[in-house]
Write a protein that holds these residues in place. Structure first.
Motif, short mmCIF file in Angstrom:
data_model
loop_
_atom_site.label_atom_id
_atom_site.label_comp_id
_atom_site.label_asym_id
_atom_site.label_seq_id
_atom_site.Cartn_x
_atom_site.Cartn_y
_atom_site.Cartn_z
N SER A 52 43.07 30.85 38.35
CA SER A 52 42.21 31.97 38.67
C SER A 52 42.19 32.26 40.17
O SER A 52 41.62 33.22 40.60
CB SER A 52 40.79 31.69 38.20
OG SER A 52 40.22 30.71 39.03
N PHE A 53 42.83 31.42 40.96
CA PHE A 53 42.90 31.68 42.40
C PHE A 53 43.57 33.01 42.67
O PHE A 53 43.12 33.82 43.43
CB PHE A 53 43.73 30.61 43.10
CG PHE A 53 42.97 29.34 43.35
CD1 PHE A 53 43.57 28.29 44.01
CD2 PHE A 53 41.66 29.20 42.93
CE1 PHE A 53 42.88 27.13 44.25
CE2 PHE A 53 40.97 28.04 43.17
CZ PHE A 53 41.58 27.00 43.83
N VAL A 54 44.68 33.21 42.03
CA VAL A 54 45.46 34.41 42.30
C VAL A 54 45.27 35.34 41.13
O VAL A 54 45.53 34.98 40.00
CB VAL A 54 46.94 34.05 42.44
CG1 VAL A 54 47.70 35.28 42.89
CG2 VAL A 54 47.11 32.92 43.42
N ASN A 55 44.82 36.51 41.44
CA ASN A 55 44.52 37.43 40.36
C ASN A 55 45.73 38.27 40.04
O ASN A 55 45.85 39.42 40.41
CB ASN A 55 43.32 38.30 40.74
CG ASN A 55 42.77 38.97 39.54
OD1 ASN A 55 43.27 38.80 38.43
ND2 ASN A 55 41.73 39.73 39.75
N TRP A 56 46.67 37.66 39.37
CA TRP A 56 47.90 38.40 39.02
C TRP A 56 47.59 39.48 37.99
O TRP A 56 48.38 40.37 37.76
CB TRP A 56 48.94 37.46 38.44
CG TRP A 56 49.32 36.37 39.36
CD1 TRP A 56 48.99 35.05 39.25
CD2 TRP A 56 50.09 36.47 40.56
NE1 TRP A 56 49.51 34.34 40.29
CE2 TRP A 56 50.19 35.17 41.11
CE3 TRP A 56 50.72 37.52 41.21
CZ2 TRP A 56 50.87 34.92 42.27
CZ3 TRP A 56 51.39 37.25 42.37
CH2 TRP A 56 51.45 35.95 42.89
N GLN A 78 45.49 35.01 50.98
CA GLN A 78 44.42 35.83 50.44
C GLN A 78 43.14 35.02 50.37
O GLN A 78 43.17 33.82 50.11
CB GLN A 78 44.79 36.36 49.06
CG GLN A 78 45.78 37.50 49.12
CD GLN A 78 46.21 37.93 47.74
OE1 GLN A 78 47.03 37.30 47.12
NE2 GLN A 78 45.64 39.02 47.26
N LEU A 89 40.28 34.10 48.33
CA LEU A 89 40.03 34.18 46.89
C LEU A 89 38.91 33.23 46.52
O LEU A 89 38.73 32.18 47.15
CB LEU A 89 41.28 33.78 46.12
CG LEU A 89 42.49 34.70 46.31
CD1 LEU A 89 43.73 34.06 45.75
CD2 LEU A 89 42.24 36.03 45.65
N PRO A 90 38.13 33.59 45.49
CA PRO A 90 37.08 32.68 45.06
C PRO A 90 37.68 31.40 44.50
O PRO A 90 38.71 31.42 43.83
CB PRO A 90 36.35 33.47 43.97
CG PRO A 90 37.25 34.57 43.59
CD PRO A 90 38.16 34.83 44.72
N VAL A 91 37.04 30.27 44.82
CA VAL A 91 37.53 28.98 44.37
C VAL A 91 37.46 28.90 42.85
O VAL A 91 38.33 28.38 42.19
CB VAL A 91 36.71 27.86 45.02
CG1 VAL A 91 37.15 26.51 44.51
CG2 VAL A 91 36.87 27.93 46.52
N LYS A 92 36.37 29.45 42.32
CA LYS A 92 36.23 29.54 40.87
C LYS A 92 36.14 31.00 40.52
O LYS A 92 35.56 31.78 41.28
CB LYS A 92 34.96 28.83 40.42
CG LYS A 92 35.16 27.36 40.17
CD LYS A 92 33.92 26.77 39.54
CE LYS A 92 34.05 25.27 39.44
NZ LYS A 92 32.78 24.59 39.54
N LEU A 93 36.66 31.37 39.38
CA LEU A 93 36.60 32.76 38.95
C LEU A 93 35.15 33.20 38.89
O LEU A 93 34.33 32.57 38.22
CB LEU A 93 37.27 32.91 37.59
CG LEU A 93 37.55 34.34 37.18
CD1 LEU A 93 38.52 34.99 38.14
CD2 LEU A 93 38.11 34.39 35.77
N VAL A 109 44.01 31.23 50.49
CA VAL A 109 45.06 30.60 49.71
C VAL A 109 46.37 31.31 50.05
O VAL A 109 46.41 32.53 50.14
CB VAL A 109 44.78 30.77 48.20
CG1 VAL A 109 45.86 30.08 47.38
CG2 VAL A 109 43.42 30.22 47.86
N THR A 131 49.47 32.89 49.00
CA THR A 131 49.81 33.38 47.67
C THR A 131 51.27 33.78 47.53
O THR A 131 51.95 33.27 46.65
CB THR A 131 48.92 34.57 47.28
OG1 THR A 131 48.97 35.52 48.32
CG2 THR A 131 47.50 34.12 47.04
N GLU A 186 49.85 44.30 42.90
CA GLU A 186 48.53 44.29 42.25
C GLU A 186 47.70 45.50 42.66
O GLU A 186 46.69 45.80 42.03
CB GLU A 186 47.79 42.98 42.52
CG GLU A 186 47.27 42.80 43.94
CD GLU A 186 48.24 42.05 44.81
OE1 GLU A 186 49.46 42.08 44.52
OE2 GLU A 186 47.79 41.42 45.79
#
Lengths: 675, 569
Positions: free
Chosen positions: A312-316, B146, B148-152, B160, B162, B198
């Motif tokens: 879920s880190f990278v929102n592909w 990027q 990014l949140p550690v948890k969704l 991170v 990417t 994206e």
């Protein structure tokens, strides 16, 4: 932490002692300290001198202050009294009741239960242990007694709240972790002074692994299946080593451990997936991640599994998600569109079933059911002229269905031009209008069939076969009068004038009929050759067959249908394929000129498919014999030709290199023809 | 501006230049990179082994952070090559150890450190939302980081790494972050635009990776009558006479030369300034060029074998630099594109003189400079394009503003006036083509037909813009266009191709017998034989000059890239 640096330092005056850990009120970003048991200090980052900070002297000794996010700090007094800081600051000198008599507080913890802060503390007196649960805002207090354990004492406590139940974990001196469940009672009417309820405990975990026991000093709960224990591992005959361990309580296994050779203070804290501990003289921060507990993970067999968190880190999936949102917004029509895009053949029937439901379009179509034809057509044209909406595709599907329904009912009605226009201008697919091609077949509308074959990506093999059969069975004379798009065939089919000059001119790859014969070693009769060289079908038929060659198919589904092709038509088709194959082989790049002309792979695939399907017929029929023999000879000659080419590949490459060398001249005058 | 001596100077940008305002706190150590805080209150300055944050109002250094911690074994110095100051008090540094580090500058603590490369990280750029960073390294790779949140769905966010990209062979010296794409420029003379998939809603023209090697402007000019070519390099010009042949032949044949091409003269520009624009007159006797500050005009005389070059004295002084030079078709006057939408007209005098005749200005005024000029062959009209993409047409007989072409949403990449019809043909950067009748002050009917019909999709999806337009005097319906990868003869008398037709159909046509060709013909006759194409012009009715610049020619002149071991040894 790679970079340790004090960000701020405050000290009390000489002689004063800080008597409990300093906490930070996260809501106001203030620090709260207690010195000399009774004196409260509150200050902020920018205050430099603690002496000048806010000061409040209380009437009783403070045991600890707990800072709760959104709940504000809660103060626990030595006597077991609990106040929220706000309540306390209103009247610092207020009387604090003494809840516990001669007991000593061993541990305390605070949680939020809904909006309510809950404070739990354990006390000890003469080998007995008691647990108190207090809700300061409701001034409720419950006292429990812990079940006695022979020859072992609790060393460390930790607790968390799940489903209105406090789960208290106790680390005992017999190297075991026990679990105690305390329900959070809502009723506050229980009388005080009653004999304390006895809490039973259950064994959660034994801290031993292959003979070695862990003498734990601190215990932290990580998630519902994992606990971390700081302690020293003592194996018989080995030196004691201090280490931090993570245990899986579900499977009673040691998940991981980290040795701390420099020694610790025995204390362990844990915030936001990080351990904080004092290792030697350094504060060490260790990050951890608990995977979902599974047996495979517990026995260490889980190696390369990607945890869902990591992915879920990278929102592909942003794109897909956004598409989903769109489809949710416009509901059904878009779902239809999506289906048509994916071209799921199996969904065909459902699409057809759902069509009448589409909004007002469906309503309109029902209304038009009995309208005169000219009214119908003008209305439909109006409908299609509307601005493109997400459901336009589905709408057009409905329009075509309405038209085909009308045609079925009224055999005289057939709006050929209108249908052609729709198919040509819109991105339709077979599944959107399943009756259209059947109708065109019935009406022998060759041009519409050709357009459909060229444009629809999802024609069932059955229909493809029906088209092929219809095209092959059409008489050439009739086809001459039919208007079809000849672009795919006009560039290479030379029917009207058998212009051999043109052909000899474009024999580019060195292959010639003579060569073929030399290689075969047999003399083919001249007459048959001339038959082979001219196109066996007319220009129109060739163009229509090319449309079939271009359509997508699956061999398995097409083969059973092809078996039904009448022998004469099969031979005619094979003859045409052979003609195409010879035509292709004339050029170095083995491509036919023109728009949408068949590629060599398509030709070969169809040839193989046809031979497979009609094998017995071909073998039996005398008129097929010569064709097959010629085909065989030609293929063999091609194979030889390419194997010879392979042999001289090195020389060709050298020639190419020489050519390149010549081209790299810095200045040249060349002839360039632009047609 | 950060200086070698460790000082940071603030300049004010004023119309017509920059003006020194004040010095900020000076500390030892050369300043290698600077970054403004989005609110303009602070400046971060990267140096060797440390960076510092300066308060702009007071000019004082408020924090100094060492970045070479924990690299004690290697005693090399740690160069902070790039720095970015984020709005929430985070400083991002890229250093010579290949690290991208995130610092809380108020506390001076390191929050996160990412080693992206074994060699130096040279450049970085932050997206406007500050949730994505692109880093360029000396191995030619670029990386995206990027937030990014550690948890969704969680609140805690971390940087991170990417996506890695390798589009360059050498140092990536500059990077930029647009809302939908990462842009990088390297020492390998390439500019690469990599769209972020994206952020793309659908597969489209914008979603394609783009690489640019050549500038989208004219670097070669041609003296048609004298058959000379003038090549513009960064520090010098070269004038060549074209060779010739007496033979003819079939398509594709290389003809023997009866006269070799001749390098007539090399003209070196004085001083360190690069040549910005240059031009040779159609008669081949005048050569002009301009640098950022000066304009030079030379008289070229070829008598027999000798070539003489003489500087024209007393060239009128131009205060702002020239952005484009263009001689008139009769070589009697020179047009100089200048700042604020103005065009200077110089009269060229025999035997070698020059006089300022007039300055053309748009009546409504303009703040942008003119960057493209197109005079008409009859000397009657001049079209000028300024940076605001407005095309002004001037009448040269009375030096009056004639009209403005309706503005379009894209930059003009090339324009030319037809010698017979005086129609202005305009190519825009989105590949659209327009034809504007100057005498009638409106788009021609052909242009309207093109717009209503639409150009072929393959034409619109090309990468590089049209950089030059020429005409065939023999056939008025022919327009010659070229970009980096193709040259095209646009025949207005033929139908436009629709999307289902093959756009590049020359090879198909050549295979067909004459009789079958007619059906397949369409207006765009495209030749892709010459690539990469720097310049193309028509010399006379059947002679085309084409200049190729093979990429290998300058690739071999580049320094060696950073050595990378492909296999473990």
């Amino acid at each position: 932490i790679s970079d340790q640096k004090p960000l701020g330092c405050w000290s009390v005056k000489h002689g004063q002692i800080l008597t409990c850990p300093v906490v930070c009120n996260f809501d106001t970003h203030e620090y709260i300290a207690v010195h000399d048991d009774k004196v409260l200090r509150i200050w902020k980052d920018e205050d430099i001198n603690l002496d000048k900070a806010f000061k409040a002297t209380l009437s009783a000794d403070v045991y600890r202050i707990h800072s709760l996010p959104l709940g504000g700090p809660v103060v626990l007094f030595r006597g077991g009294g609990v106040r929220t800081l706000d309540a306390l600051l209103e009247a610092p000198q207020q009387e604090i009741e003494n809840v516990i008599s001669a007991e000593v507080i061993r541990w305390s913890g605070a949680f939020m239960e809904g909006e309510q802060p809950v404070l739990i503390f354990t006390t000890a007196k003469d080998g007995d242990f008691f647990v108190y649960v207090q809700k300061p805002k409701l001034s409720s207090l419950h006292k429990y007694k812990l079940e006695q354990q022979e020859s072992a004492k609790p060393l460390c406590f930790t607790a968390h709240i799940t489903n209105q139940t406090v789960i208290l974990l106790c680390l005992y001196s017999n190297h075991s972790v026990y679990q105690v469940l305390i329900p959070l009672q809502q009723d506050t009417e229980e009388e005080e002074g009653e004999e304390a309820e006895i809490l039973s405990k259950s064994l959660l975990l034994k801290l031993s692994v292959s003979g070695a026991v862990l003498k734990g000093t601190s215990l932290v709960v990580l998630d519902k299946d994992h606990v971390a224990v700081l302690g020293s591992l003592a194996a018989p005959g080995k030196e004691r080593r201090e280490c931090l361990t993570i245990w899986n309580t579900k499977f009673q296994t040691l998940q991981t451990s980290k040795e701390l050779p420099l020694g610790t203070s025995g204390q362990l804290w844990c915030y936001e997936e990080k351990f904080f501990l004092i290792h030697g003289k350094l504060l060490t921060v260790i990050m951890y991640k608990c995977e979902t507990s599974s047996l495979a993970a517990a026995v260490g067999k889980l190696k390369d599994r990607q945890t869902p968190d990591v992915s879920s880190f990278v929102n592909w999936n942003t794109l897909e998600d956004e598409e989903l949102v769109v489809s949710f917004q416009s509901q059904e029509p878009v779902a239809l569109k999506a289906e048509s895009r994916i071209n799921l053949r199996s969904r065909r029937s459902t699409v057809a079933g759902e069509q009448p439901e589409t909004l007002s379009v469906g309503q309109l179509l029902i209304n038009l059911k009995d309208a005169p034809t000219y009214v119908l057509e003008t209305e439909l044209r109006k409908l299609m002229a509307k601005a493109p909406t997400p459901d336009l595709q589905a709408t057009i599907g409905c329009v075509v269905t309405a038209l085909t329904d009308r045609c079925k009912k009224n055999p005289k009605y057939y709006p050929q031009n209108f249908l052609q226009e729709i198919v040509e201008t819109r991105d339709l697919s077979y599944s959107l209008c399943p009756d259209l091609m059947a109708l065109a077949l019935e009406k022998k509308d060759m041009h519409l069939l050709q357009i459909c074959l060229e444009r629809f990506p999802d024609i069932p093999e059955e229909i493809t076969y029906a088209c092929l059969k219809a095209f092959l069975s059409m008489s050439e004379d009739h086809l001459k009068s039919v208007d079809v798009n000849l672009d795919s065939a006009i560039c290479y089919v030379d029917v009207e004038f058998n212009n051999t000059e043109v052909k000899t001119e474009i024999l580019e790859n060195g292959f010639s009929a003579e060569m073929d014969q030399d290689m075969c070693g047999t003399k083919a009769p001249r007459a048959s050759r001339s038959i082979d060289e001219s196109c066996p079908v007319g220009l129109q038929k060739a163009a229509l067959l090319n449309a079939v060659l271009h359509s997508a198919y699956t061999e398995t589904f097409l083969l059973p249908h092809l078996k039904n092709l009448p022998a004469r038509q099969a031979i005619l088709f094979l003859r045409y394929l052979y003609y195409l194959y010879v035509k292709c082989s004339e050029k170095v790049n083995t491509t036919l000129p023109g728009i949408r002309s068949p590629t060599i792979n398509q030709i070969m695939d169809w040839m193989c498919l046809l031979l497979d399907a009609q094998f017995t017929v071909m073998v039996m029929l005398p008129e097929a014999k010569e064709l097959l023999s010629n085909l065989h000879k030609f293929v063999r000659a091609q194979v030889r030709f390419y194997s010879e080419l392979n042999k001289i590949e090195g020389s060709l490459r050298e020639l190419q290199r020489l050519n390149l060398l010549r081209e790299s001249q810095t200045y040249s005058i060349e002839v360039l023809e632009i047609i | 501006i950060g200086c070698e001596d460790g000082s940071v100077k603030i300049f004010q940008v004023v119309p017509g230049g920059i003006q020194f305002e004040r010095n900020l706190d000076r500390r030892k150590g050369r300043v290698l990179c600077l970054s403004w805080h989005p609110s303009d209150t602070h400046i971060a300055a990267g140096s060797i082994d440390f960076f510092r944050v300066i308060d702009v109002a007071s000019g004082q250094t408020v924090q100094r952070v060492m970045v070479n911690h924990h690299v004690e074994k290697t005693k090399r110095e740690c160069v902070v090559w790039a720095i970015a100051l984020l709005s929430r008090g985070t400083v991002v540094s890229a250093d010579s150890f290949g690290r991208v580090q995130f610092w809380d500058w108020q506390q001076g603590t390191l929050a996160e450190s990412h080693t992206v490369s074994t060699s130096a990280a040279l450049s970085l750029a932050v997206s406007e939302k500050e949730d994505s960073i692109i880093v360029g390294t000396s191995t030619g790779a670029t990386y995206q980081l990027q937030l990014l949140p550690v948890k969704l769905g969680g609140l805690e966010k971390r940087w991170v790494r990417t996506k890695p990209f390798q589009f360059h062979s050498h140092d990536v010296r500059a990077v930029a972050h647009s809302p939908t794409a990462l842009i990088s420029g390297g020492l390998d003379a390439q500019l690469v635009i990599r769209p972020l998939m994206e952020k793309m809603q659908k597969k489209s023209y914008d979603a394609a990776l783009r690489k640019f090697t050549f500038p989208h402007r004219r670097l070669v000019s041609c003296a048609r009558k004298a058959r000379l070519l003038l090549f513009q390099f960064s520090q010098y010009l070269e004038l060549w006479r074209l060779g010739s042949t007496e033979e003819t032949g079939k398509d594709g044949e290389v003809l023997p030369l009866c006269r070799m091409p001749e390098h007539l003269v090399q003209l070196k520009s004085k001083g360190p300034e690069h040549i910005y624009c240059s031009c040779v007159s159609p008669c081949g006797t005048w050569v002009g060029y301009a640098t950022a500050s000066r304009f030079h005009l030379y008289r070229v005389r070829c008598d027999g074998d000798g070539v003489s070059l003489r500087k024209v004295p007393k060239v009128p002084k131009l205060v702002p630099p020239a952005y484009q030079l263009q001689f008139s078709a009769d070589s009697d006057s020179l047009f100089v594109a200048s700042a604020r939408g103005s065009v200077h007209v110089f009269q060229l005098l025999e035997p070698g003189g020059c006089k300022h005749l007039h300055t053309l200005r748009p009546p409504s005024g303009c703040s942008e400079a003119v960057y493209l000029l197109a005079p008409s062959a009859d000397g009657h009209w001049l079209a000028a394009v300024s940076g605001d993409w407005a095309i002004h047409i001037y009448n040269l007989k009375c030096f009056k503003h004639h009209c403005v072409v309706p503005t379009y949403k894209c930059a003009v990449s090339a324009l030319a006036i037809h010698p017979i019809t005086n129609n202005l043909v305009i190519a825009y950067s989105d590949q659209q083509l327009f034809e504007f009748s100057i005498p009638e002050k409106q788009y021609t009917s052909w242009s309207r037909a093109v717009q209503s019909r639409g150009l072929h999709r393959a034409w619109l999806e090309r990468d590089s813009p049209i950089t030059h337009i020429a005409f065939n005097p023999k056939n008025p319906s022919h327009i010659l266009l070229h970009d980096t990868y193709l040259l095209c003869v646009l025949d207005k008398s033929l139908p436009l191709p629709d999307d289902s037709a093959l756009l590049m159909n020359q090879s198909t046509l050549k295979q067909l017998p004459e009789t079958a060709r007619k059906r397949q013909l369409h207006a765009f006759k495209i030749c892709k034989k010459f690539q990469p194409l720097l310049f193309m012009d028509l010399l006379d009715k059947n002679c085309l000059v084409v200049v190729e610049r093979p990429i290998m020619d300058f690739k071999t002149q580049l320094p060696l890239p950073v050595q990378q071991k492909k296999f473990g040894t």
